[in-house]
Design a protein around this motif. Structure first.
Motif, mmCIF file in Angstrom:
data_model
loop_
_atom_site.group_PDB
_atom_site.id
_atom_site.type_symbol
_atom_site.label_atom_id
_atom_site.label_comp_id
_atom_site.label_asym_id
_atom_site.label_seq_id
_atom_site.Cartn_x
_atom_site.Cartn_y
_atom_site.Cartn_z
ATOM 1 N N ARG A 381 0.850 -1.369 -0.016
ATOM 2 C CA ARG A 381 0.094 0.046 0.057
ATOM 3 C C ARG A 381 0.758 1.303 -0.039
ATOM 4 O O ARG A 381 0.646 2.308 0.739
ATOM 5 N N VAL A 382 1.709 1.181 -0.665
ATOM 6 C CA VAL A 382 2.792 2.428 -1.051
ATOM 7 C C VAL A 382 1.941 3.844 -1.482
ATOM 8 O O VAL A 382 1.220 3.638 -2.527
ATOM 9 N N ASP A 383 2.114 4.754 -0.781
ATOM 10 C CA ASP A 383 0.997 6.065 -1.417
ATOM 11 C C ASP A 383 1.944 6.898 -2.133
ATOM 12 O O ASP A 383 2.775 7.702 -1.728
ATOM 13 N N PHE A 384 1.416 7.085 -3.298
ATOM 14 C CA PHE A 384 2.265 7.849 -4.251
ATOM 15 C C PHE A 384 1.573 9.324 -4.105
ATOM 16 O O PHE A 384 2.052 10.088 -4.931
ATOM 17 N N ALA A 385 0.772 9.619 -3.378
ATOM 18 C CA ALA A 385 0.260 10.751 -3.028
ATOM 19 C C ALA A 385 1.167 11.747 -2.198
ATOM 20 O O ALA A 385 1.253 12.990 -1.856
ATOM 21 N N ASN A 386 2.092 10.818 -1.691
ATOM 22 C CA ASN A 386 3.223 11.411 -0.706
ATOM 23 C C ASN A 386 4.267 11.620 -1.495
ATOM 24 O O ASN A 386 4.986 10.860 -2.183
ATOM 25 N N PRO A 387 4.875 12.999 -1.657
ATOM 26 C CA PRO A 387 5.926 13.444 -2.269
ATOM 27 C C PRO A 387 7.225 12.710 -2.071
ATOM 28 O O PRO A 387 8.312 12.438 -2.870
ATOM 29 N N ILE A 388 7.499 11.936 -0.827
ATOM 30 C CA ILE A 388 8.692 11.352 -0.688
ATOM 31 C C ILE A 388 8.748 10.219 -1.273
ATOM 32 O O ILE A 388 9.728 9.934 -1.694
ATOM 33 N N ASN A 389 7.668 9.483 -1.550
ATOM 34 C CA ASN A 389 7.388 8.337 -2.584
ATOM 35 C C ASN A 389 7.685 8.736 -3.938
ATOM 36 O O ASN A 389 8.332 8.058 -4.918
ATOM 37 N N LEU A 390 6.720 9.940 -4.328
ATOM 38 C CA LEU A 390 6.642 10.137 -5.672
ATOM 39 C C LEU A 390 7.785 10.748 -6.485
ATOM 40 O O LEU A 390 8.131 10.367 -7.405
ATOM 41 N N VAL A 391 8.351 11.769 -5.873
ATOM 42 C CA VAL A 391 9.369 12.566 -6.583
ATOM 43 C C VAL A 391 10.523 11.759 -6.884
ATOM 44 O O VAL A 391 11.112 11.496 -8.114
#
Length: 489
Positions: A381-391
């Motif tokens: 359930r990795v959350d790509f709304a979180n910029p730590i994960n996304l960017v």
């Protein structure tokens, strides 16, 4: 326990609801039969991946048997598993090939990666899995696995597929249909069945339609040729040693394959957890030992020119289906593999696999490797709304897939998988350190970073895997799901 198996009951197949433990065995005839199933289960991927990487498939088969025996001895028979050829190195080896590296360069880089994997195994054994979890959370592991797989798309599209596009299309279609229409064990070997289908189709077309005009792999101009070149088969002897190749070492080439270590750590950890769940045993104490053993197996195999190794979910599937976890069956499978490696004529037949057939297989395999990265994200359930994960992960993935290159000097550069992995791993930790408190808090609640511990490592790799924290209900569910999938794929 190494070789002292107890006879299970009267030596017959266990009834429903019961299982044969790793330190038990059935009668020797039944054990040999189960071992033969393990050979077939590992066979397709174990020789397809060496073909794709430009390594000796016959040697890979033989060394997989050697590596499996070494693995079982190191884990003291507590983790029943087969070590076949790893898919995680395909991308890095393809990059080495693109830069003009030969077989010795490839196996030299793989050998160093094996040493690193063995050292990681020692670290896990000493410090515990959670230390590694902090460095490689699921968000990062998923990104690395994904970019390794999708980086290979140009190899399938530009090297193999154009050699015979219609055979490639037919082979691809066969693999897709076989994986869905067939059931149980036959579904798990759909890649092997697809290779046999494509091989026979190519022979049929050579006999009926005649030669084809295309650009062979590594060539620059189109030539007229048969789809299947069997000239090497007649010249090969029936019995003899395969061709050994001494490794050579290069920092540039080594950096191209090191990212595979991340995938292998996750893969091995997941497989150990899956086996532990199926056998109802706590295998956490030997987790590091298993990773170390895989590294040692890779070092031994690559030191003579063989392929990198990893634990195989295909064989875990055989155990789930038969409920026979006896390591005796794995020793049988390993011995059979070694004997196959001593038949050069068999290796010549394998090495004559047409490029078009590999084209149809690789478009499926490479995509599957990449999507396993997405599977890691989904299961955790990795959350790509979180910029730590996304960017940072977005940047690393595009660098890896697009083969972006960073040139330092005329003799040293980083690009593709190596650079993408560095950006994904280092970038994620830098982003986490610099992020505001609310983003960090969201990451803590979603990824499980509580009390200084990380999320479960090993939810996927180049093959299926299971969860890594038996105390977590979610991870127990993940592991049970893997067992169910291997039993009914």
């Amino acid at each position: 326990m190494a070789f002292g198996w107890k006879l299970y009951g009267d030596g017959k197949t266990p009834p429903p609801g019961e299982a044969v433990a790793p330190d038990e065995r059935l009668s020797w005839p039944l054990t040999v039969g189960i071992g033969a199933q393990h050979v077939v289960a590992m066979f397709g991927a174990t020789f397809v991946f060496p073909l794709i990487m430009g390594l000796d498939a016959n040697l890979a088969i033989m060394m997989s048997g050697v590596a499996t025996i070494v693995f079982l001895l190191i884990v003291q028979g507590k983790v029943p598993s087969y070590l076949g050829t790893s898919a995680a190195f395909v991308g890095g080896v393809a990059a080495i090939t693109a830069q003009g590296g030969g077989v010795s360069d490839k196996v030299g880089a793989i050998l160093v990666a094996g040493v690193v994997l063995a050292l990681v195994g020692i670290l896990i054994q000493v410090a515990g899995v959670r230390v590694v979890n902090k460095v490689l959370p699921p968000a990062v592991t998923g990104a690395v696995v994904l970019l390794i797989g999708f980086n290979l798309a140009p190899v399938a599209a530009q090297t193999y597929w154009p050699q015979d596009q219609w055979v490639a299309l037919a082979t691809m279609a066969f693999v897709i249909v076989a994986s869905l229409a067939l059931r149980g064990f036959w579904s798990r070997i759909s890649i092997l069945l697809g290779l046999v289908f494509g091989y026979l189709l190519s022979l049929l077309l050579d006999a009926t339609a005649g030669p084809i005009t295309s650009v062979l792999g590594g060539a620059t101009e189109a030539t007229v040729h048969d789809r299947v070149d069997l000239s090497g088969v007649g010249a090969a002897p029936w019995f003899g040693l395969p061709t050994f190749t001494a490794p050579s070492f290069s920092l540039n080439f080594t950096l191209l394959v090191l990212p595979a270590v991340i995938a292998l750590v996750a893969e091995n950890a997941g497989h150990v957890k899956a086996v532990g769940e199926m056998t109802k045993r706590d295998l956490d104490p030997v987790m590091g030992r298993a990773v170390f053993a895989d590294g040692v197996g890779t070092v031994i195999a690559s030191s003579v020119g063989g392929s990198p190794t990893t634990t195989y979910a295909e064989n875990i599937g055989v155990m789930a289906a038969t409920r026979v976890y006896s390591t005796a069956a794995y020793y049988v499978a390993a011995v059979v593999a070694i004997l196959l490696g001593l038949v050069p004529k068999f290796g010549a037949i394998v090495n004559a696999t047409p490029g078009g057939v590999l084209g149809g297989i690789t478009v499926v395999l490479y995509g599957m490797i990449g999507l396993l990265g997405a599977k890691i994200w989904k299961e955790n359930r990795v959350d790509f709304a979180n910029p730590i994960n996304l960017v940072p992960l977005a940047a690393g993935i595009i660098i890896g897939i697009g083969n972006v290159t960073l040139v330092f000097t005329d003799n040293f550069s980083l690009g593709g998988i190596a650079l993408g992995t560095i950006v994904a791993v280092a970038g994620w930790h830098v982003a986490r350190a610099l992020a505001p408190r609310d983003m960090k808090d969201a990451l803590l609640s979603e990824d499980g970073f509580r009390h200084g511990t990380g999320p479960a490592l090993g939810n996927a790799g180049a093959h299926d895997a299971g969860g890594a924290d038996p105390s977590s209900l979610d991870q127990q569910t993940t592991t049970r799901t893997i067992e169910r999938e291997t039993r009914n794929p």
